[in-house]
Design a protein around this motif. Structure first.
Motif, PDB file in Angstrom:
ATOM      1  N   ALA A  25       0.871  -1.349   0.018  1.00 20.82           N
ATOM      2  CA  ALA A  25      -0.099  -0.022  -0.062  1.00 20.82           C
ATOM      3  C   ALA A  25       0.898   1.177   0.003  1.00 20.82           C
ATOM      4  O   ALA A  25       2.183   1.188   0.678  1.00 20.82           O
ATOM      5  CB  ALA A  25      -1.032   0.017   1.028  1.00 20.82           C
ATOM      6  N   VAL A  27       0.743   5.170   1.125  1.00 21.05           N
ATOM      7  CA  VAL A  27      -0.230   5.795   1.979  1.00 21.05           C
ATOM      8  C   VAL A  27       0.541   7.285   2.197  1.00 21.05           C
ATOM      9  O   VAL A  27       1.621   7.544   2.244  1.00 21.05           O
ATOM     10  CB  VAL A  27      -0.307   5.116   3.248  1.00 21.05           C
ATOM     11  CG1 VAL A  27      -0.938   3.802   3.136  1.00 21.05           C
ATOM     12  CG2 VAL A  27       0.802   5.085   3.993  1.00 21.05           C
ATOM     13  N   GLU A  32      -4.022   8.191   4.822  1.00 22.05           N
ATOM     14  CA  GLU A  32      -4.997   7.882   3.771  1.00 22.05           C
ATOM     15  C   GLU A  32      -4.288   6.914   2.692  1.00 22.05           C
ATOM     16  O   GLU A  32      -3.050   7.039   2.322  1.00 22.05           O
ATOM     17  CB  GLU A  32      -5.088   9.233   3.237  1.00 22.05           C
ATOM     18  CG  GLU A  32      -6.090   9.284   1.989  1.00 22.05           C
ATOM     19  CD  GLU A  32      -6.245  10.569   1.412  1.00 22.05           C
ATOM     20  OE1 GLU A  32      -6.892  10.514   0.306  1.00 22.05           O
ATOM     21  OE2 GLU A  32      -5.928  11.321   2.134  1.00 22.05           O
ATOM     22  N   CYS A  33      -4.891   5.902   2.200  1.00 21.10           N
ATOM     23  CA  CYS A  33      -4.380   5.123   1.149  1.00 21.10           C
ATOM     24  C   CYS A  33      -4.549   5.515  -0.166  1.00 21.10           C
ATOM     25  O   CYS A  33      -5.747   5.823  -0.612  1.00 21.10           O
ATOM     26  CB  CYS A  33      -5.317   3.632   1.249  1.00 21.10           C
ATOM     27  SG  CYS A  33      -4.583   2.324   0.228  1.00 21.10           S
ATOM     28  N   ALA A  36      -3.404   0.321  -3.475  1.00 19.97           N
ATOM     29  CA  ALA A  36      -3.578  -0.779  -2.840  1.00 19.97           C
ATOM     30  C   ALA A  36      -3.169  -1.842  -4.009  1.00 19.97           C
ATOM     31  O   ALA A  36      -3.935  -1.733  -4.991  1.00 19.97           O
ATOM     32  CB  ALA A  36      -4.517  -1.248  -1.965  1.00 19.97           C
ATOM     33  N   GLU A  52      -8.807   1.789  -1.308  1.00 19.41           N
ATOM     34  CA  GLU A  52      -8.180   3.253  -1.600  1.00 19.41           C
ATOM     35  C   GLU A  52      -8.892   4.391  -0.901  1.00 19.41           C
ATOM     36  O   GLU A  52      -8.572   5.391  -0.705  1.00 19.41           O
ATOM     37  CB  GLU A  52      -8.138   3.354  -2.894  1.00 19.41           C
ATOM     38  CG  GLU A  52      -6.878   2.483  -3.371  1.00 19.41           C
ATOM     39  CD  GLU A  52      -6.683   2.429  -4.967  1.00 19.41           C
ATOM     40  OE1 GLU A  52      -7.311   3.265  -5.681  1.00 19.41           O
ATOM     41  OE2 GLU A  52      -5.751   1.896  -5.346  1.00 19.41           O
ATOM     42  N   ASN A  55      -8.759   4.370   5.285  1.00 19.00           N
ATOM     43  CA  ASN A  55      -7.505   4.887   6.067  1.00 19.00           C
ATOM     44  C   ASN A  55      -6.683   3.629   6.353  1.00 19.00           C
ATOM     45  O   ASN A  55      -7.395   2.748   7.341  1.00 19.00           O
ATOM     46  CB  ASN A  55      -7.661   5.596   7.291  1.00 19.00           C
ATOM     47  CG  ASN A  55      -6.567   6.287   7.884  1.00 19.00           C
ATOM     48  OD1 ASN A  55      -5.825   5.585   8.382  1.00 19.00           O
ATOM     49  ND2 ASN A  55      -6.478   7.606   7.869  1.00 19.00           N
ATOM     50  N   LEU A  56      -5.377   3.395   6.011  1.00 15.64           N
ATOM     51  CA  LEU A  56      -4.692   2.183   6.376  1.00 15.64           C
ATOM     52  C   LEU A  56      -4.863   1.866   7.838  1.00 15.64           C
ATOM     53  O   LEU A  56      -4.973   0.520   8.233  1.00 15.64           O
ATOM     54  CB  LEU A  56      -3.495   2.067   5.794  1.00 15.64           C
ATOM     55  CG  LEU A  56      -2.553   1.053   6.134  1.00 15.64           C
ATOM     56  CD1 LEU A  56      -3.143  -0.353   4.952  1.00 15.64           C
ATOM     57  CD2 LEU A  56      -1.138   1.209   5.817  1.00 15.64           C
TER      58      LEU A  56
END
Length: 370
Positions: A25, A27, A32-33, A36, A52, A55-56
């Motif tokens: 991923a 980020v 915030e992604c 991925a 996406e 939030n990771l």
């Protein structure tokens, strides 16, 4: 100063991460992604768009260390860091967590951080699958050669017993000894049937055609419900986007039927108690998998058919040998059904494996897709 614009998956070199077997991923420092990869999407059981937009940090049981590490890497406090964490997957209970090894690394932009997640069990599983394939291949060759060696003298023994019965018939001892000759013939026929089952997958070349896995599942579901009309619930959980593939439809029906029958037999006591609070249940679940390694070959796409039951589980003492010939977990079992299913899976360049614990057994059939 150039204004930073988030890079979307379709407009940068991030697509190269889709070729990796590990989860990746990209980020922002706040989690915030931005991207991925396919492996991340597959493990999380979510679409890339859904991942996406998230939030990771929300996908971790305890995200404090990950958050601190990502921010530290982003401000160049250190270039990379490694640690273990627990990942939460979509559709799973909070307590059911996936142990992962996390690698956080810098990227060209300070506003982007690369997070790689490696399943702790992934390497162990791949090693186990390779060992299983090697063992099954060696056992298959031994079984086939042994079956041929047994088959040849069986005809002679049966013929001799029939001739002996004919010679004894006119004599005074004929009626008394006829029972013994019939026992010989009966046991030879039983061994002949066993040998035929051992050799069955090798006798006929596969009849290839377009196969829809859900048609296979529906056929098996209908057959098993005829055999168990009451007390057994068979649940469909299909991914209807799965494409057709080339295979032998009848062989695949037999392979899946063997697995489902094995699950139903494990549920016999619960099926008999139809009024049980937790009914006997088999779930047929299909999913697409990306960047899958089967044996030593990598496939971009594969289908996974899971046959899950809520039975007592595979006995621990035979769990590592469940696909070997003549290994059975129940009295009176021939121990050939799962062996034949594994052979059919391998003939389709696929793999059959099993995860089992009391209350849940999952047989997973993985087949490559074009």
């Amino acid at each position: 100063m150039t204004e930073y614009r988030p890079v979307c998956a379709s407009s940068s070199g991030f697509e190269a991460f889709d070729t990796l077997a590990t989860m990746v991923a990209v980020v922002k420092p706040d989690g915030e992604c931005l991207f991925a990869n396919a492996a991340f999407e597959n493990v999380m059981r979510l679409s890339r768009r859904a991942v996406e937009r998230s939030n990771l940090y929300d996908w971790f049981a305890d995200a404090s260390r990950l958050s601190d590490t990502v921010r530290g890497v982003a401000r160049n406090a250190y270039s990379s860091s490694r640690f273990d964490a627990m990942l939460r997957r979509a559709g799973r209970q909070f307590e059911d967590l996936l142990p992962v090894h996390v690698i956080v690394s810098q990227m060209d932009s300070e506003a982007q951080v690369l997070v790689e997640l490696i399943e702790n069990a992934q390497q162990n599983r791949q090693d186990r699958e390779e060992r299983t394939l090697d063992q099954v291949q060696a056992t298959k060759e031994l079984t086939r050669n042994l079956a041929h060696e047994i088959k040849n003298p069986l005809g002679g023994i049966r013929g001799a017993a029939q001739l002996l019965a004919m010679e004894l018939a006119p004599t005074e001892l004929g009626p008394e000894l006829a029972e013994y000759t019939q026992v010989i013939i009966h046991e030879v026929d039983r061994l002949q049937s066993l040998v035929d089952r051992l050799l069955a997958p090798h006798r006929h070349a596969p009849v290839l055609g377009d196969v829809n896995i859900h048609e296979v599942c529906e056929r098996v579901r209908a057959l098993i419900l005829v055999e168990y009309p009451r007390g057994l619930k068979v649940i469909r959980d299909y991914d209807t986007s799965l494409p057709d593939f080339r295979g032998d439809r009848e062989q695949l029906i037999q392979a899946v039927l063997n697995i489902v029958q094995n699950a139903a037999q494990a549920l016999q006591s619960r099926i008999a108690e139809a009024s049980s609070e937790e009914p006997a249940c088999i779930r047929l679940r299909t999913r697409v998998a990306r960047q899958v390694t089967i044996g030593k070959q990598r496939w971009r796409l594969a289908l996974e058919l899971h046959v899950e039951d809520n039975g007592p589980g595979v006995p621990a003492e035979i769990r590592d040998r469940i696909f070997f010939p003549l290994v059975s977990g129940r009295d009176g079992g021939s121990g050939l059904g799962l062996t034949l299913s594994q052979t059919i899976a391998q003939q389709h360049q696929g793999m059959l494996d099993c995860e089992s614990e009391p209350g849940r057994t999952d047989f997973r059939l993985t087949l490559p897709l074009p």
